[in-house]
Design an enzyme around this catalytic site. Sequence first.
Site, short mmCIF file in Angstrom:
data_model
loop_
_atom_site.label_atom_id
_atom_site.label_comp_id
_atom_site.label_asym_id
_atom_site.label_seq_id
_atom_site.Cartn_x
_atom_site.Cartn_y
_atom_site.Cartn_z
N LYS A 202 0.89 -1.19 0.00
CA LYS A 202 0.00 0.00 0.00
C LYS A 202 0.91 1.22 0.00
CE LYS A 202 -1.91 3.04 2.02
NZ LYS A 202 -1.75 4.46 1.60
N GLU A 277 9.17 1.50 11.25
CA GLU A 277 10.25 2.47 11.11
C GLU A 277 9.57 3.83 11.16
OE1 GLU A 277 12.22 4.81 10.03
OE2 GLU A 277 13.69 4.03 8.61
N CYS A 311 13.50 10.56 7.22
CA CYS A 311 13.24 10.22 8.62
C CYS A 311 14.46 10.45 9.50
CB CYS A 311 12.73 8.79 8.74
SG CYS A 311 13.79 7.61 7.92
N GLU A 408 8.74 16.02 14.83
CA GLU A 408 9.37 15.86 13.53
C GLU A 408 8.72 16.85 12.55
OE1 GLU A 408 8.64 12.06 11.52
OE2 GLU A 408 10.77 12.03 11.04
P1 ADP Z 1 3.77 10.56 6.65
O1 ADP Z 1 4.05 11.37 7.85
O2 ADP Z 1 4.98 10.08 5.92
O3 ADP Z 1 2.64 11.06 5.79
P2 ADP Z 1 1.96 8.58 7.57
O4 ADP Z 1 2.30 7.78 8.76
O5 ADP Z 1 0.82 9.52 7.64
O6 ADP Z 1 3.31 9.23 7.25
O7 ADP Z 1 1.73 7.66 6.31
C1 ADP Z 1 2.56 6.60 5.95
C2 ADP Z 1 1.74 5.52 5.30
O8 ADP Z 1 0.77 5.05 6.24
C3 ADP Z 1 0.93 5.96 4.08
O9 ADP Z 1 0.94 4.91 3.12
C4 ADP Z 1 -0.45 6.16 4.65
O10 ADP Z 1 -1.48 6.01 3.70
C5 ADP Z 1 -0.51 5.05 5.66
N1 ADP Z 1 -1.51 5.26 6.72
C6 ADP Z 1 -2.04 6.42 7.17
N2 ADP Z 1 -2.93 6.19 8.16
C7 ADP Z 1 -2.97 4.86 8.35
C8 ADP Z 1 -3.68 4.00 9.24
N3 ADP Z 1 -4.54 4.46 10.13
N4 ADP Z 1 -3.43 2.67 9.16
C9 ADP Z 1 -2.55 2.17 8.30
N5 ADP Z 1 -1.86 2.93 7.43
C10 ADP Z 1 -2.07 4.25 7.44
#
Ligand code: ADP
Length: 504
Positions: A202, A277, A311, A408
């Site tokens: 995903k 991570e 990161c 961050e």
């Molecule tokens: P960033 O700060 O890099 O945007 P996120 O943690 O928001 O990081 O997103 C990283 C990944 O996690 C993306 O692929 C996002 O779609 C997915 N994501 C966001 N919310 C959820 C959730 N509740 N459960 C699983 N995956 C999620």
Amino acid sequence: MTLHIPPHRPATPGAQAFLDSGAKKLLIANEWTDAAGGGTFATHDPASGALLCEIAEGTPADADAAVSAARAALSDPAWRDMKPSARGRLLWAIADLIEAHADELAELETLDQGKSWATSRFAEIPASAEQFRYYAGFANKILGQTIPTSIGYHPPGKKVFAYTTREPVGVVAAITPWNSPLLMAAMKLAPALCAGCTVVLKPAEETSLTALRLGELLIEAGLPAGVVNIVTGFGAAVGAHLTAHRDVDKVAFTGSTEVGRMIVGAAQGNLKKLTLELGGKSPAIVMPDADFALALPGVARGIFANSGQVCVAGSRAYVHRSIHDAFVDGLVKEAAKLRLGHGLDRETDLGPLVSAAQAERVAAFIDEGKADGAGVATGGERVGDAGAFYTPTVVTGARPDMRMMREEIFGPVITVTPFDEPEEALAYANDTDYGLAASVWTENLSAAHRLAAGIRSGTVWINCHSYFSPELPKGGHKESGWGYENSAQGLENYLETKTVCAVI
Ligand code: ADP
């Protein structure tokens, strides 16, 4: 500062054809399919704001179909019985295909994410290929053990024979972020495939294109149906569904600590294995004897590369008081050398942030810090018609309790704080919930290794920052994550151990 960026088109026919070939679909069991319900969402070039293409908006039903395909592939002889050396050759072939299409993948990455051509073409796309090459060599070296036991209660005349085998952990949901899209996918796919797992990938909704192009290359390389499935869409819908799915055995996630915590909760139903991570707030400690010629560009690259959307970005510099002012001046000069522009323009050093929303988030940190008394030595400006550029920013006088020192930012922003004694620098460096990475800049060998020992983080660099390689374990201490990627340890996360104990 004004910055007008017109829409850019890729130069390689492959990348243009990919963008022109209509709405991107989901990959399930090696078939490209529309999302259930037919929904799509748009992906844009963050530099110009131009529409790149539409992408299938995956739903929980699509995630279910992808998990079923991955489950079926696990016991399909085409994958389950593939000889280890053949699995290795397949990984090597994927690496070859990534390299053969490096220009095209780099263009798609830069258009979708914003990062500079140099970063895409000469760092991240080759590093993605290297992930597959590294784990290609491991596929036929996954070994169990025979174990002499001390068990004494076996029937007379018999003996105990025990051994372990290593098995793939099963169906893996790989959930990736938008900062280094192809590389983050490769860091999960390569060890997962090496171990014999199957995957539902995903990608981040902001940056799905290179994952989808990789999907085409995986089929071209000969990956059996269902081994890798790709479901594009939003985290709250597809990501959350996958992490709670009872038929997913493991989640490999890179992203924010906030979402990492949600995944820990979602995964509890069937106690999925997790590698996380997560975020970082990495310090760079600059000692009084640091070699400026090395430390200045090194610390600058450590924060400004990829516009700070890394990161491990070295976002907090702690600089000995005797050199603090000179170091700040030097950083300001380093920032001034960076040319902002469209990532596809070869002279661009810094592209936009991934989106206008991200630039707005970064600006909020700085505006709040300024209002609270921090000084901005350079930068602190949002530019570009589409609103996604943020100028490289050096902040002085930030206090440890300010949000910009604790959270961050994921933007090109560094705070510089003076210290007097190494112990004080260590205390500052460790004054964070995160523990991802750090760098130490000094010519004094003992000081370097003493500081490295005292810093609570998964990686410490000495006289460098953001040096990565598949050979080097990468992971977070404290709230920066669970488990490690890269190296033999990275492979461990995708393997189970089975103990077989027999009386013979
Ligand atoms: P960033 O700060 O890099 O945007 P996120 O943690 O928001 O990081 O997103 C990283 C990944 O996690 C993306 O692929 C996002 O779609 C997915 N994501 C966001 N919310 C959820 C959730 N509740 N459960 C699983 N995956 C999620």
